[in-house]
Design an enzyme around this catalytic site. Structure first.
Site, PDB file in Angstrom:
ATOM      1  CG  ASN A   1     -39.206  30.881 -37.009  1.00  0.00           C
ATOM      2  OD1 ASN A   1     -38.638  31.483 -36.096  1.00  0.00           O
ATOM      3  ND2 ASN A   1     -39.290  29.557 -37.036  1.00  0.00           N
TER       4      ASN A   1
ATOM      5  CG  HIS B   1     -36.496  25.331 -37.586  1.00  0.00           C
ATOM      6  ND1 HIS B   1     -36.971  25.253 -36.299  1.00  0.00           N
ATOM      7  CD2 HIS B   1     -36.082  24.090 -37.922  1.00  0.00           C
ATOM      8  CE1 HIS B   1     -36.854  24.002 -35.876  1.00  0.00           C
ATOM      9  NE2 HIS B   1     -36.321  23.277 -36.840  1.00  0.00           N
TER      10      HIS B   1
ATOM     11  N   GLY C   1     -29.455  36.593 -29.233  1.00  0.00           N
ATOM     12  CA  GLY C   1     -29.609  37.599 -30.283  1.00  0.00           C
ATOM     13  C   GLY C   1     -28.503  37.659 -31.318  1.00  0.00           C
TER      14      GLY C   1
ATOM     15  CB  ILE D   1     -46.907  33.833 -33.517  1.00  0.00           C
ATOM     16  CG1 ILE D   1     -45.444  34.291 -33.418  1.00  0.00           C
ATOM     17  CG2 ILE D   1     -47.723  34.805 -34.314  1.00  0.00           C
ATOM     18  CD1 ILE D   1     -45.265  35.593 -32.704  1.00  0.00           C
TER      19      ILE D   1
ATOM     20  CG  ASN E   1     -30.101  34.190 -36.111  1.00  0.00           C
ATOM     21  OD1 ASN E   1     -29.755  33.999 -37.269  1.00  0.00           O
ATOM     22  ND2 ASN E   1     -30.101  33.231 -35.204  1.00  0.00           N
TER      23      ASN E   1
END
Ligand code: GRF
Length: 193
Positions: free
Chosen positions: A104, A106, A12, A90, A14
């Site tokens: 998202n 990446h 976590g 998802i 981010n």
């Protein structure tokens, strides 16, 4: 206020960057992890954000899991879904329900080192194996494919002599991910997109 949910599976960092950024007109309403032991859940609780675990293991079928996740987001009035190290695919139903409202992060410069099988350290291992001198991170909208949706922001990061996948991963996080993910959310919340 744009009501945001952050979906996580692990550490976590981010999520922490988004919390720390205190983005104007954004309320982080909810953090959902598929992994009950994710440190990200602890970070959410520390920041007084509602934190839930919704795991496929809690449901008899994958379809029931996807339904429960989508219902949870809708019940909380979530307007933007941020995948921040979320390791579960998802559902197409969720992509349709949240069209252009799922993003998202990446850890490469898409279209390099992305798609099926490219997640976590594997991305950085592949970049080092190919010998690229520059890598980076990408924030993109989520569509039905894997890492195929429209790109919102990218930031390049230098690969250095003697890098290990772990060192490169850390540099990509520090110099790119933690910067462009909050920035993309701010752009969406404040009409920059
Ligand atoms: C990050 O490298 C992100 O790009 C990828 O998964 C990792 C998550 O790290 N999708 P964290 O949980 O945010 O620390």
């Amino acid at each position: 206020m744009l009501k945001v949910a952050v979906l996580v599976s692990g550490g976590g960092t981010n999520l922490q960057a988004i919390i720390n950024a205190k983005i104007p007109n954004v309320e982080i309403s909810l953090v959902v992890s598929n992994n009950p032991n994710a440190y990200a859940l602890h970070r959410a609780m520390e920041a007084n954000i509602e934190a839930l675990c919704i795991s496929p293991k809690q449901f008899e079928t994958r379809a029931l899991f996807h339904k429960a996740l989508l219902t949870c987001l809708q019940d909380h009035g979530i307007e933007l879904v941020v995948l921040a190290g979320y390791l579960v695919n998802i559902s197409e139903e969720m992509v349709r329900a949240y069209k252009n409202r799922i993003i998202n992060i990446h850890p490469s410069l898409i279209p390099s080192f992305c798609g099926k099988g490219y997640y976590g350290l594997k991305v950085h291992e592949a970049a080092l194996a190919r010998g690229v001198k520059v890598t980076g991170a990408t924030v993109h909208f989520v569509d039905e494919g894997t890492d195929t949706g429209p790109i919102i922001l990218q930031k390049a990061v230098e690969v250095k002599e003697g890098d290990t996948p772990q060192r490169l991963q850390r540099r990509v996080m520090e110099e790119a991910e933690w910067i462009i993910l909050p920035k993309a959310i701010a752009m969406i919340a404040n009409g920059g997109i």
